[in-house]
Scaffold this active site. Structure first.
Site, PDB file in Angstrom:
ATOM      1  CD  GLU A  70      -1.453  -0.672   3.546  1.00 17.08           C
ATOM      2  OE1 GLU A  70      -2.614  -1.012   3.265  1.00 17.08           O
ATOM      3  OE2 GLU A  70      -1.047  -0.454   4.692  1.00 17.08           O
ATOM      4  N   PRO A  71       1.536   1.502  -1.131  1.00 22.27           N
ATOM      5  CG  PRO A  71       2.454   1.451  -3.281  1.00 22.27           C
ATOM      6  CD  PRO A  71       1.541   0.716  -2.366  1.00 22.27           C
ATOM      7  N   GLY A  72       1.901   5.043  -0.781  1.00 23.70           N
ATOM      8  CA  GLY A  72       1.192   6.312  -0.953  1.00 23.70           C
ATOM      9  C   GLY A  72       2.112   7.318  -1.611  1.00 23.70           C
ATOM     10  NE  ARG A  73       6.893   9.797   1.821  1.00 30.95           N
ATOM     11  CZ  ARG A  73       6.609  10.642   2.809  1.00 30.95           C
ATOM     12  NH1 ARG A  73       6.621  11.932   2.595  1.00 30.95           N
ATOM     13  NH2 ARG A  73       6.330  10.200   4.017  1.00 30.95           N
TER      14      ARG A  73
ATOM     15  CB  CYS B  41       0.173  35.275  10.988  1.00 26.77           C
ATOM     16  SG  CYS B  41      -0.502  36.447   9.833  1.00 26.77           S
ATOM     17  CD  GLU B  42       2.283  29.233  13.189  1.00 24.30           C
ATOM     18  OE1 GLU B  42       3.341  28.693  13.544  1.00 24.30           O
ATOM     19  OE2 GLU B  42       1.169  28.799  13.423  1.00 24.30           O
TER      20      GLU B  42
ATOM     21  CE1 TYR C 297       0.433  10.713   3.614  1.00 20.41           C
ATOM     22  CE2 TYR C 297       2.538  10.438   2.516  1.00 20.41           C
ATOM     23  CZ  TYR C 297       1.433   9.895   3.115  1.00 20.41           C
ATOM     24  OH  TYR C 297       1.305   8.550   3.218  1.00 20.41           O
TER      25      TYR C 297
HETATM   26  N1  LLP Z   1      -0.097   2.034   4.942  1.00 22.87           N
HETATM   27  C1  LLP Z   1      -0.265   2.478   6.183  1.00 22.87           C
HETATM   28  C2  LLP Z   1      -0.892   1.619   7.186  1.00 22.87           C
HETATM   29  C3  LLP Z   1       0.171   3.760   6.528  1.00 22.87           C
HETATM   30  O1  LLP Z   1       0.008   4.200   7.776  1.00 22.87           O
HETATM   31  C4  LLP Z   1       0.783   4.579   5.542  1.00 22.87           C
HETATM   32  C5  LLP Z   1       1.235   5.917   5.869  1.00 22.87           C
HETATM   33  C6  LLP Z   1       0.920   4.069   4.240  1.00 22.87           C
HETATM   34  C7  LLP Z   1       0.476   2.785   3.981  1.00 22.87           C
HETATM   35  C8  LLP Z   1       1.545   4.864   3.140  1.00 22.87           C
HETATM   36  O2  LLP Z   1       2.860   5.192   3.409  1.00 22.87           O
HETATM   37  P1  LLP Z   1       3.759   5.904   2.285  1.00 22.87           P
HETATM   38  O3  LLP Z   1       3.945   4.923   1.168  1.00 22.87           O
HETATM   39  O4  LLP Z   1       3.025   7.097   1.840  1.00 22.87           O
HETATM   40  O5  LLP Z   1       5.018   6.223   2.973  1.00 22.87           O
HETATM   41  N2  LLP Z   1       2.204  12.750   6.606  1.00 22.87           N
HETATM   42  C9  LLP Z   1       3.512  12.124   6.562  1.00 22.87           C
HETATM   43  C10 LLP Z   1       3.420  10.687   6.146  1.00 22.87           C
HETATM   44  C11 LLP Z   1       2.555   9.869   7.065  1.00 22.87           C
HETATM   45  C12 LLP Z   1       2.416   8.460   6.616  1.00 22.87           C
HETATM   46  C13 LLP Z   1       1.386   7.769   7.423  1.00 22.87           C
HETATM   47  N3  LLP Z   1       1.118   6.434   7.018  1.00 22.87           N
HETATM   48  C14 LLP Z   1       4.401  12.921   5.621  1.00 22.87           C
HETATM   49  O6  LLP Z   1       3.953  13.917   5.064  1.00 22.87           O
HETATM   50  O7  LLP Z   1       5.563  12.583   5.465  1.00 22.87           O
END
Ligand code: LLP
Length: 443
Positions: free
Chosen positions: A295-298, A366-367, A395
């Site tokens: 489950e990649p996001g970033r 304003c910070e 994000y």
């Molecule tokens: N699966 C689970 C259970 C997660 O908690 C996360 C991210 C992902 C997958 C996706 O992770 P990724 O592939 O995106 O690294 N807001 C922070 C990142 C928080 C990630 C939270 N969980 C930032 O801006 O760096």
């Protein structure tokens, strides 16, 4: 191994056009800023599709792999539709994400619901909309989910989220798989959870184990350890409970290149390493090869996005640094102030000019901490210049706020010279939409 799209700092279609302006997806960024205003979130569809293909090809040798985009990185209906058309599933963490995915006409069987404190309403919604898997995080949720399932006379397909006890070297706030974590069952708690599922909560059908070890990860060893632990647990649970689990979800976390100092791994290297390790662990623990979920996001969206800003005021601190202010900042990109995240940028309308001034790019909020980029060399900036900050697809919009009561920016999706507005800029009316003045205070 080939490079994958997450290893690039800029969208794959980025170039300088004959006007000397930066262009992405066949669209001139200066024209986009004029047409849609700034700040503006910009997404390149080709880069999104390229990374989807990288993931699919990198794992093609393992017969049963599913990529689920972690919607928390960027959740809008158009982005969901692009990912869906690439046959990617979705990891969701709230009723809002589930609803967005549902309204984008996704087959809800391809959706997983994660989270450490899912509410009654959210679990209800997930069951009503037919979410494919729920990754149960804790004992409280096991009981709650079982009660809701019972009231609907349903059996629910679940995974158990576990904390594998792996530390990865990333920012403390985005580490999740180490032992002292708010997420998941500790390894020593799994047997009690399984006992409950098999004995008491028989309307919960356990398919496998899920873990996520952190985010913006640049090392592969953590995934090797994680897979080994998950496979070992599957073998142990089979021996102890005669339980056949056939799914592992190893979470997300792969890194991207925010600046030239970052060296993210190629998805192809990671794919080979993960599938090799999985084959080895399957043999080592004598288990049937489980279906693999990631489950990649970033790494699926960050580099496809840039944010455009218009330069406004500037200030030379006597004997200090020069601040150049743009019309956005910590509300559209909270990552620098939250995680000390680094970004790089170019001036969209001055690509031809050499870099001759060191400046600090600050926002309009304003910070004092509202600084987007500390110390960057750019051509000398004037009011009205368009600054393009790279790698803002993940994000940024998803963590944006209305701090200082400022409208959230619009977002456009670019493809082959076309720019579609996929999120409309908020208006002043949007900002007060949910405000209520009690009668006694009305004029
Ligand atoms: N699966 C689970 C259970 C997660 O908690 C996360 C991210 C992902 C997958 C996706 O992770 P990724 O592939 O995106 O690294 N807001 C922070 C990142 C928080 C990630 C939270 N969980 C930032 O801006 O760096």
């Amino acid at each position: 191994m080939p490079k994958s799209a997450n290893q690039f700092l800029k969208p794959l279609t980025q170039k300088v056009n004959s006007d000397g302006n930066i262009e992405i997806g066949g669209c001139d960024l200066v024209s986009l800023a004029e047409k849609f205003g700034t700040p503006l979130y910009v997404l390149d569809e080709k880069t999104i599709r390229a990374i989807c293909n990288d993931y699919k090809n990198a794992f093609a040798s393992y017969p049963n792999t599913t990529i689920m985009f972690a919607s928390k990185a960027l959740c809008t209906q158009a982005v969901t539709a692009v990912m869906d058309s690439e046959d990617v599933g979705f990891d969701t963490v709230s009723g809002g994400e589930i609803y967005t995915v549902y309204k984008s006409s996704v087959d809800m069987k391809k959706v997983l619901f994660n989270g450490n404190n899912k509410s009654f309403d959210e679990l209800n919604l997930a069951l009503d909309l037919g979410v494919g898997r729920i990754s149960v995080d804790n004992f409280y949720e096991l009981a709650l989910l079982s009660t809701i399932a019972q009231s609907k006379n349903k059996t629910v397909d679940i995974l158990l989220r576990i904390t594998p006890g792996i530390e990865c070297h990333t920012h403390e706030y985005i580490q999740t798989g180490h032992l002292d974590s708010k997420f998941g069952f500790d390894l020593t708690q799994i047997d009690d959870a399984v006992d409950l599922i098999l004995g008491e909560y028989t309307n919960l059908k356990l398919h496998g184990l899920h873990a996520h070890i952190g985010s913006q990860i640049f090392e592969s060893a953590v995934y090797i350890d994680e897979i080994d632990i998950l496979c070992k647990e599957i073998a142990r649970l089979d021996e102890k409970f005669n339980l056949k689990l056939d799914e592992i979800n190893i979470g997300g976390g792969l890194g991207v290149k925010y600046t030239s100092d970052d060296t993210p791994l190629s998805i192809y290297d990671v794919g080979k390493m993960i599938t090799d390790r999985l084959n080895t662990s399957v043999k080592k623990y004598n288990i049937a090869p489980p279906a693999l979920f990631l489950e990649p996001g970033r790494s699926m969206i960050s580099m496809a996005g840039v944010t455009l800003y218009t330069v406004g005021s500037s200030k030379q601190v006597p004997h200090g640094r020069k601040y150049v202010a743009v019309d956005g900042g910590m509300a559209d990109n909270p990552r620098p102030s939250l995680y000390q995240a680094k970004y790089c940028a170019e001036v969209a309308n001055k690509k031809d000019e050499t870099q001759n001034e060191k400046v600090t790019i600050c926002g309009r909020y304003c910070e004092s901490g509202d600084v987007l980029i500390e110390e960057i060399e750019l051509p000398s900036l004037n009011e009205g210049d368009i600054l393009c900050v790279y790698n803002t697809g993940a994000y940024n919009y998803s963590m944006a706020s209305n701090y200082n009561r400022v409208e959230k920016p619009a977002m456009v999706l670019l493809n082959d010279g076309e720019a579609d507005e996929i999120v409309v800029r908020e208006t002043l009316e949007d900002l007060i939409r949910n405000d209520v003045i009690p009668d006694r205070l009305k004029k």
